[in-house]
Design an enzyme around this catalytic site. Structure first.
Site, PDB file in Angstrom:
ATOM      1  N   HIS A   1       0.800  -1.115  -0.059  1.00  0.00           N
ATOM      2  CA  HIS A   1       0.036  -0.024   0.117  1.00  0.00           C
ATOM      3  C   HIS A   1       0.965   1.194   0.070  1.00  0.00           C
ATOM      4  O   HIS A   1       0.562   2.181   0.894  1.00  0.00           O
ATOM      5  CB  HIS A   1      -0.931   0.002   1.269  1.00  0.00           C
ATOM      6  CG  HIS A   1      -1.973  -1.154   1.265  1.00  0.00           C
ATOM      7  ND1 HIS A   1      -2.483  -1.144   2.380  1.00  0.00           N
ATOM      8  CD2 HIS A   1      -2.376  -2.039   0.327  1.00  0.00           C
ATOM      9  CE1 HIS A   1      -3.204  -2.483   2.253  1.00  0.00           C
ATOM     10  NE2 HIS A   1      -3.316  -2.726   0.966  1.00  0.00           N
TER      11      HIS A   1
ATOM     12  N   ALA B   1      -3.003   6.985  -5.643  1.00  0.00           N
ATOM     13  CA  ALA B   1      -2.689   6.993  -4.158  1.00  0.00           C
ATOM     14  C   ALA B   1      -1.249   7.841  -3.663  1.00  0.00           C
ATOM     15  O   ALA B   1      -0.984   8.076  -2.724  1.00  0.00           O
ATOM     16  CB  ALA B   1      -2.492   5.482  -3.723  1.00  0.00           C
TER      17      ALA B   1
END
Length: 208
Positions: A145, A178
């Site tokens: 992530h 992101a």
């Protein structure tokens, strides 16, 4: 923070926020992921026959360690130079060691302990902070992530995009993924990334 003199203004601003989060009980610092099954690590590559496993993994939500991504050549097809710089912060190392010890505590507490026959990884012989530190360095993995390589932040803090997702110094180049997260969040990044895409669509439509 022995190299604090080299920190960017954005990094200092992030740390101020993170330090505040440490005193806020509503902002979790560690996620514990329970997975029924075997997960290979460098110290335990294959499962034993006729054996059931459960994995409890601590995931640091707001690491103080900072990595870097840099362009290393003018060739656009060449991959950037990436240094995740994991565990460079003593805070991160300490929290993960304490998390491993907490998992040990969970494993020895009923009713969870009633179904556990043995500790596999780290092995039961690992009992000290030094043991856990060595295990952590050998077995650490990313949860895949990564965020923040093109942070939304004021230009004065070395941010990359503004609140309209425009890259500073450009007229029509936006980033909608992101990479614009200015901070790691206490959650998996997928839903927030979708929200950024929706927001980007609204911004672009409003400027047509």
């Amino acid at each position: 923070m022995s190299n604090a003199s080299s920190f960017s203004l954005l990094r200092w601003a992030q740390y101020v926020i993170q330090l505040g989060w440490l005193f806020n009980r509503d902002v979790p610092q560690v996620e514990f992921v329970f997975v029924p099954g075997f997960q290979p690590t460098p110290s335990s590559l294959t499962p034993a026959a006729n054996t059931s496993y459960v994995v409890v993994t601590p995931v640091l939500q707001h690491p103080f360690s900072r990595g870097s991504v840099h362009i290393s050549t003018a060739d656009p097809l060449t991959k950037p130079t990436v240094n995740p710089n994991y565990l460079s912060s003593i805070f991160d190392r300490t929290v993960l060691i304490e998390s491993i010890k907490y998992i040990r505590h969970l494993a020895s507490t009923a009713p969870f302990s009633d179904i556990i026959q043995s500790l596999n990884d780290p092995p039961a012989s690992a009992t000290t902070d030094s043991d856990f530190d060595q295990y952590m360095r050998n077995s650490l993995q990313s949860l895949k992530h990564p965020v923040g390589t093109a942070a939304m932040a004021p230009k004065s803090l070395n941010g990359v995009v503004d609140t309209e997702l425009l890259v500073y110094g450009t007229k029509n180049l936006r980033i909608a993924d992101a990479s614009i997260f200015p901070m790691h969040i206490s959650a998996h990044a997928q839903s927030t990334t979708y929200a950024i895409g929706e927001k980007a669509a609204d911004i672009i439509i409003s400027n047509i």
